[in-house]
Each structure stands twice: as structure tokens, then as C-alpha cells.
Design an enzyme around this catalytic site. Structure first.
Site, PDB file in Angstrom:
ATOM      1  N   GLU A 196      -4.592  -6.832   1.982  1.00 17.14           N
ATOM      2  CA  GLU A 196      -3.366  -7.491   2.440  1.00 17.14           C
ATOM      3  C   GLU A 196      -3.397  -8.995   2.193  1.00 17.14           C
ATOM      4  O   GLU A 196      -2.387  -9.591   1.817  1.00 17.14           O
ATOM      5  CB  GLU A 196      -3.123  -7.225   3.935  1.00 17.14           C
ATOM      6  CG  GLU A 196      -2.826  -5.773   4.282  1.00 17.14           C
ATOM      7  CD  GLU A 196      -4.091  -4.946   4.506  1.00 17.14           C
ATOM      8  OE1 GLU A 196      -5.205  -5.493   4.377  1.00 17.14           O
ATOM      9  OE2 GLU A 196      -3.958  -3.745   4.816  1.00 17.14           O
ATOM     10  N   PHE A 206      -1.277  -5.087  11.079  1.00 17.94           N
ATOM     11  CA  PHE A 206      -2.111  -5.357   9.902  1.00 17.94           C
ATOM     12  C   PHE A 206      -1.788  -6.711   9.266  1.00 17.94           C
ATOM     13  O   PHE A 206      -2.524  -7.189   8.406  1.00 17.94           O
ATOM     14  CB  PHE A 206      -1.960  -4.253   8.840  1.00 17.94           C
ATOM     15  CG  PHE A 206      -2.223  -2.854   9.344  1.00 17.94           C
ATOM     16  CD1 PHE A 206      -2.884  -2.624  10.548  1.00 17.94           C
ATOM     17  CD2 PHE A 206      -1.812  -1.749   8.612  1.00 17.94           C
ATOM     18  CE1 PHE A 206      -3.120  -1.342  11.014  1.00 17.94           C
ATOM     19  CE2 PHE A 206      -2.046  -0.457   9.069  1.00 17.94           C
ATOM     20  CZ  PHE A 206      -2.697  -0.250  10.263  1.00 17.94           C
ATOM     21  N   ALA A 235       2.897  -4.225  11.661  1.00 18.19           N
ATOM     22  CA  ALA A 235       2.801  -5.621  12.086  1.00 18.19           C
ATOM     23  C   ALA A 235       1.363  -5.966  12.460  1.00 18.19           C
ATOM     24  O   ALA A 235       0.885  -7.067  12.196  1.00 18.19           O
ATOM     25  CB  ALA A 235       3.725  -5.872  13.268  1.00 18.19           C
ATOM     26  N   GLU A 267       0.837  -1.203   0.000  1.00 19.65           N
ATOM     27  CA  GLU A 267       0.000   0.000   0.000  1.00 19.65           C
ATOM     28  C   GLU A 267       0.873   1.254   0.000  1.00 19.65           C
ATOM     29  O   GLU A 267       1.786   1.375   0.819  1.00 19.65           O
ATOM     30  CB  GLU A 267      -0.914  -0.028   1.228  1.00 19.65           C
ATOM     31  CG  GLU A 267      -1.955  -1.141   1.128  1.00 19.65           C
ATOM     32  CD  GLU A 267      -2.390  -1.694   2.487  1.00 19.65           C
ATOM     33  OE1 GLU A 267      -1.990  -1.131   3.517  1.00 19.65           O
ATOM     34  OE2 GLU A 267      -3.117  -2.710   2.500  1.00 19.65           O
ATOM     35  N   HIS A 307      -1.848  -0.370  16.577  1.00 19.53           N
ATOM     36  CA  HIS A 307      -0.858   0.170  15.647  1.00 19.53           C
ATOM     37  C   HIS A 307       0.557   0.126  16.213  1.00 19.53           C
ATOM     38  O   HIS A 307       1.461   0.693  15.611  1.00 19.53           O
ATOM     39  CB  HIS A 307      -1.188   1.627  15.289  1.00 19.53           C
ATOM     40  CG  HIS A 307      -2.377   1.775  14.388  1.00 19.53           C
ATOM     41  ND1 HIS A 307      -3.649   1.474  14.781  1.00 19.53           N
ATOM     42  CD2 HIS A 307      -2.488   2.184  13.103  1.00 19.53           C
ATOM     43  CE1 HIS A 307      -4.486   1.701  13.783  1.00 19.53           C
ATOM     44  NE2 HIS A 307      -3.805   2.133  12.753  1.00 19.53           N
TER      45      HIS A 307
END
Lengths: 337, 339
Positions: free
Chosen positions: A54, A80, A78, A29, A123
Site C-alpha cells: 500500500e 489498511f 480504511a 489489490e 477491519h
């Protein structure tokens, strides 16, 4: 003297290999903007933006690797990876075993990880222990630009899947985008020796499964990786002022793990403190304890890791993640007898 | 019942002013990490939320503040949460991307597309426990490429779940132009799953409200999900400090440091053909401009809703003064130290 940043060192190592190996593609992305220097040199065929899909593009990387390419896939964080992890756990990591060793998936998954800038528990995770739990994947976590470039060179020559984790406090582009956002006057605990290195960097590879003894010491061994290495070094400095000699091991790779180095160093000191930004339970710190026990050692052992969901509020986040105070407390605990 | 334009405008204005305060606090360094505002989406939020009531659920994405304010969340505790305070909505543990209010059956997530499956689950609980109540999933157009969201569109049809899928389409997946990464048309995609789907100008809150009103009976009567596609613009970019918006607003500061490494890379030996390199560099240099002209192509939803109320300027003036004073008071109280 000019210097090279952490992310730039990785980008340069990738560019170096892309120039000679047309099988290397970079995708993920926003990579055309994120890795704009690669995009400007290698064009849109080899540096591809991906949709927010993903599971599809990480899965496609496995297929592409099987069919002759060497993808460098970017997953922004990480956290995601969790929506796409089937591609790694059930496919990339198992291919060599399933095929009786006849087929491999040479690919690098480049992932930003870690906290320390107040972005909340979805996140800021590290997740390297969770990834390294799966047999068949290399998981590497550099702590400085020289190792980052050296590990990326090895990753781009490796015959299987590699998860390459770059900490957001070390990679200045990530910290700028996610932590600062153009604001001035904000303070982050960025270790200078982790974020930048003198130019030019050495051109060597750093082998997987080879830890580095970054400081030697006879009374206590600190074991860490990523940003934690710098916290361990800080603690070792402070202990030196009290006349205590503490050594520091930078693991650099979680899987494979340099068990020999751990056993050798801890065998000499009999005391070990693991500084691990990943979760406390069922992870790297427990694996290190097991590896020392299996080698017949009975060291004094303490660990500093992340115990629960990482809180958003900065002061709570600071005490949830490993920090120099917590490292010092753990050191004193193992030194107390 | 048609929505009250005065109420809709009041909500939108309160949300805008609240988020402008959040931006001010963020710029002052009092809020950490990323900050995704819903500025520009208020027309969609207000148009949908005005039709929700007791027992209806909301699965929110990373821009959850406006719908929560409109649903009646306590603005002081919301702001304190964004500030990471112990007396915040989630005791400072969540921050703006992780807001949770069980009483409103409202939960947010920072994982793209996660609101789809979450809403499907909320709707399953409605079906079993609260017939007639619905779940709304808010997400962006880029999330329509996430597997979990596409799977939840199908699941909702297969199980006849009362989910209103609300896709806020601003055309940009962070710095990537969404149409360049998306096959087919989103409306057709939703219809292909076998659910009614409609599109609407998301900058027109009253149109969003009318369309929501038209779709909801299908859900409340137990006939399964529906899909609403609403175009909008993110007035503050993907997040505060967004590189594309900043490149438009402060081109020298943002682009100048990038220029030398970029030129060096583009001119390095061994790489793509000259044509491909020049295409890449041109693309990078013009991307910010394309993002900003896309942003200018749609009106600010607040202006648009306000225009419908100009017939009664005294009431409008009074309303705006009241809302501004309320938001100021919220900020003052939220910033107070608590014992």
C-alpha cells in the site's frame, strides 16, 4: 423497476469518466476481480492489480497524479490506510501548499470502511475524522447510491486528493465478501435506501462541502453521514410519533464541512445530536460542536459515536457502534430540558 | 533433536479437525465476519512450533489458530473466542484475527506484514532479557511486498535479532497470482539482506522440522535472523466463501450473475482495444481454474505426514480416534453455556 447498487453506482460513474478521460487509471489489490466490469471494458493497462504494497502504490499514485494521470487508487479498508498514510498526509495533501499553488495531485483514494458485520477492530474502523484532520485533502462519505455517484463525478474532476469512503453495509460486494461469504440467513442492518436506488440514476455531480437536509424538523437537528444518516432518519420517524419534529442533515463530505448548513439548521432548533460512526474523541462530533460555538450558537448538544476499539463479538460491536437505541437516548437527553 | 513424527501428526490432525469445526460453526452462522483458516499450512506450523519452548515468541498473521493450538493454547477458550464469547481467550473482543496469549508471548494481527516488525521487537526483548530465546514471524508470500516486513528483515540483520522469518507461500495474494506481482525470487531477496535462507516443501512437516532445526542454532547463538520459505496450499482458499474457490465449486451460482454485467461492460463503446478486452475477460474466466489447479498441484500435508506412520497401523488408528474424541469434547465444552 430495476435498481442500482451502491458500489455499482460508483463503478458506473468511474466508467463514465474513464471512457472520456484516458488519464484515469484504477489500481489496487485485486481490483481486476473487484472491479471486473471496469477491467473487462478498459483492460489491464488501465485497471491494474497491485502487490500488497500500500505504501508504494498509494505513494506512486501521488507521483502519477503530479505527472499527468488521474489515479483512482483502491485501499481495501480504511484500517489498511494506516500503513500507507504518509503518501496522503505528508505528500498529496501538502503539495498544493508547498508548491505555492503551482502543482496539484488530482487523485481519488477509494476505501471501504465501517462495521456492523462482526469483523473486529482492525477491519471495521471509519477513520474519516482522522483523515479530515489533515488540511489539503477532501474526505467524502456518501450515504446512498445517488450521492455516491454524484460525489465520485466531482472527485474525478477535483484538482487535489480525495478520500472517498464507501461503507461496507452499503456496498453489497463488500458485505457479501466479508460478512456473508456465501452464507444465507445472516442478518445485517443494511438500510435499503442506502444500498440501492432506482435505475437510472441522475447524472449530476454532488459538490463537496454541500450537506443535504434530508428531513426538516423544528425541535431538534440530527447530523450524520454514511450509514448513520439512516439511523438518524429512523430516530426522527420514531420521534415524530411522539409529536417531536426532528430534522436530519446528511453531511456527505467531512472535509470540506458544510458549516453554513449546520449553523442554519441548528440555529433554528437549538438542539443537535451528532451520529458519527468514527471515534468519539478529537473527531468530527467535536468539530461540529466547535463550529456551532464559533458561530455564536449555544445549542443543547449530544453525540453518539464509537468510544473504544470495536469489539469482535456481534452484541458488543452493536453497542459500541452507533445504533438506533443509542441515537434515541441522545435525542431524549437534548430534548429533556 | 529430530521431531517426533507422531507428535507432529497429532498436532496437525488436531488443528485440522478443530478448524473443520470452526468452518462448520462459521457456515452455520455462529461465527461472524471473515474466516481465514490455516488448513493446508499445518505442516509448516507443526514443523516450526515443535522446536519452540519456554520464552520463545510468535508473531502471527491472520491464520494464527493452528500455531497457537500447537504451542499449547487452551482450545476451549480459543474456540469460545472465535465464537465471540465473554469467556473466550480475549473475552470476545478479538476474534480469530486478533488472538493474544501473553504467557506464550504470542500475538496475531490482521494487517498484512505486521508480524515482521512485531517479531523483531519480540526478538529484541529476547536479546536483552532472555538470551537464547527466539521469535518467529509467520506471514504469507504476498506480505513480502509490504514495506514494513522488508524493513524488519533489514532491522533484524542490522541488530542481529534472533528472528526466524517463516514465509508460507501458497502463490496467491487473495485473487491475484503472487508471481505476477513479485519481482525476483523471495529466497534471493532474503539472502540479499545478509541472512541465511532456506526453502522447503511446506507440505512435508518433517522436512520443515529438519530445516528449522538446522536454522535455529544460528539464532540461538546470537548471530541474527534466518529466513525459511515454505510452499503450501490453502485448502479453503483465502477465506471461507473465497470467490475463486467458490467459482470452481459452484460455477453456475457464482459466475452466472456476473456474466451479463461483464458482457455489457466488455461490449460498451469507448474502452480498450478489442484484444485487451478479450484478454481481460478470458483472464477473469480462467482465473478460478488456475487457482484450483495450483491448489491440486501440492499434496495435503496431513496425508503426507500420515504416510510416514503407516508402519504401525494400530497405533495410528488409536491416535486418530483419540484426537477426534478430544476435538469433539473441546467443541462440546466450548459450546456449553456458562453461568
Amino acid at each position: 423497476m430495476s435498481s442500482v447498487g451502491f458500489a455499482e453506482a460508483i463503478d458506473d460513474a468511474i466508467a463514465e469518466r474513464m471512457a472520456v478521460d484516458p488519464a484515469i487509471l484504477v489500481f489496487g489489490e485485486d481490483v481486476q476481480l473487484l472491479r471486473r466490469n471496469l477491467y473487462a471494458r478498459f483492460g489491464a493497462e488501465r485497471v491494474r492489480n497491485a502487490p500488497i504494497s500500500e505504501a508504494a502504490f498509494l505513494g506512486a499514485a501521488v507521483g502519477a497524479a503530479m505527472a499527468g494521470l488521474r489515479p483512482v487508487v483502491e485501499i481495501m479498508m480504511a484500517d489498511f490506510l494506516t500503513v500507507a498514510v504518509d503518501a496522503l498526509v505528508n505528500h498529496a495533501a501538502k503539495l498544493a501548499d508547498f508548491s505555492g499553488g503551482s502543482w496539484g495531485a488530482p487523485m481519488v483514494v477509494r476505501v471501504a470502511c465501517g462495521g456492523g458485520y462482526g469483523d473486529g477492530g482492525q477491519h471495521e474502523q471509519s477513520l474519516w475524522g482522522w483523515l479530515a484532520h489533515i488540511p489539503g485533502m477532501a474526505v467524502v462519505v456518501p450515504s446512498n447510491p445517488v450521492d455516491a455517484a454524484g460525489l465520485m463525478r466531482t472527485a474525478l474532476a477535483h484538482d487535489g486528493p480525495v478520500v472517498f469512503l464507501e461503507h461496507k453495509l452499503l456496498a453489497d460486494n463488500w458485505l457479501e465478501a466479508l460478512g456473508r461469504g456465501g452464507r444465507s440467513g445472516l442478518e445485517f442492518d443494511v438500510p435499503p435506501a442506502g444500498a440501492r436506488a432506482a435505475h437510472p440514476l441522475p447524472a449530476n455531480r454532488v459538490a463537496f462541502g454541500r450537506a443535504s437536509v434530508v428531513r426538516s424538523g423544528g425541535s431538534l437537528t440530527l447530523v450524520s453521514l454514511g450509514v448513520g444518516v439512516h439511523q438518524a432518519l429512523e430516530a426522527a420517524e420514531a420521534l415524530a410519533e411522539d409529536g417531536i419534529s426532528a430534522g436530519v442533515i446528511d453531511l456527505r463530505s467531512v472535509s470540506p464541512l458544510d458549516r453554513g448548513c449546520l449553523v442554519e439548521q441548528v440555529g433554528q432548533t437549538g438542539r443537535v445530536v451528532v451520529v458519527d460512526e468514527d471515534y468519539l474523541r478529537f473527531g468530527l462530533s467535536g468539530e461540529i460542536a466547535a463550529c456551532l460555538l464559533e458561530a455564536g450558537l449555544r445549542p443543547r448538544f449530544a453525540r453518539v459515536a464509537t468510544e473504544g476499539t470495536i469489539p469482535f463479538a456481534r452484541h458488543l460491536e452493536r453497542s459500541a457502534l452507533p445504533n438506533p437505541d443509542r441515537v434515541m437516548r441522545a435525542c431524549r437527553q437534548v430534548l429533556s430540558s | 533433536m529430530p521431531a517426533d513424527p507422531w507428535l507432529i501428526y497429532r498436532w496437525m490432525l488436531a488443528s485440522r479437525l478443530f478448524e473443520q469445526e470452526v468452518a462448520r460453526l462459521w457456515h452455520a452462522g455462529l461465527v461472524s465476519g471473515e474466516m481465514h483458516l490455516g488448513t493446508g499450512e499445518e505442516g509448516i506450523d507443526a514443523g516450526v512450533v515443535t522446536h519452540l519452548g519456554e520464552g520463545d515468541a510468535m508473531a502471527l498473521d491472520h491464520r494464527g489458530t493452528p500455531p497457537l493450538l500447537m504451542r499449547g493454547a487452551n482450545p476451549v477458550s480459543l474456540l469460545r473466542e472465535i465464537l465471540g464469547r465473554e469467556d473466550g481467550l480475549c473475552r470476545g473482543r478479538g476474534g480469530h484475527m486478533h488472538l493474544f496469549i501473553p504467557e506464550l508471548l504470542s500475538a496475531s494481527s490482521g494487517i498484512v506484514g505486521a508480524s515482521g516488525p512485531m517479531a523483531a521487537g519480540f526478538a529484541l526483548a529476547s536479546q536483552q532479557l532472555r538470551p537464547g530465546r527466539v521469535a518467529v514471524a509467520f506471514f504469507g508470500e504476498a506480505a513480502m511486498n509490504e514495506g514494513a516486513l522488508l524493513e524488519s528483515l533489514n532491522l533484524a540483520v542490522a541488530w542481529r535479532l534472533p528472528v526466524l522469518f517463516v514465509c508460507k507461500d501458497n502463490g496467491w495474494s487473495i485473487t491475484t497470482h503472487s508471481p505476477s506481482m513479485t519481482g525476483g525470487a523471495l529466497l534471493a531477496r532474503a539472502r540479499a539482506f545478509g541472512m541465511p535462507a532456506a526453502d522447503v516443501d511446506g507440505t512435508d512437516a518433517l522436512a520443515v522440522s529438519a530445516m528449522t532445526e538446522a536454522l535455529l542454532p544460528h539464532l540461538r547463538q546470537g548471530n541474527g535472523p534466518a529466513f525459511l520459505l515454505a510452499r503450501c496450499v490453502h485448502l479453503d482458499g483465502h477465506f471461507l466463501g473465497d470467490a475463486l474457490l467458490e467459482a470452481v465449486r459452484r460455477p453456475l451460482q457464482v459466475l452466472a450473475p456476473m456474466a451479463i454485467p461483464l458482457a455489457r461492460s466488455a461490449l460498451s463503446r469507448h474502452g480498450a482495444r478489442f484484444r485487451d478486452r478479450s484478454h481481460a475477460v478470458t483472464d477473469l474466466l480462467t482465473r478460478a481454474g488456475r487457482a484450483s489447479s495450483a491448489a491440486r498441484s501440492l499434496p495435503d500435508p496431513l496425508d503426507r505426514t500420515r504416510r510416514a506412520l503407516l508402519g504401525d497401523p494400530d497405533r495410528l488408528r488409536m491416535l486418530e480416534a483419540t484426537v477426534a474424541a478430544e476435538v469433539r469434547a473441546v467443541v462440546d465444552v466450548a459450546l456449553e453455556e456458562t453461568p
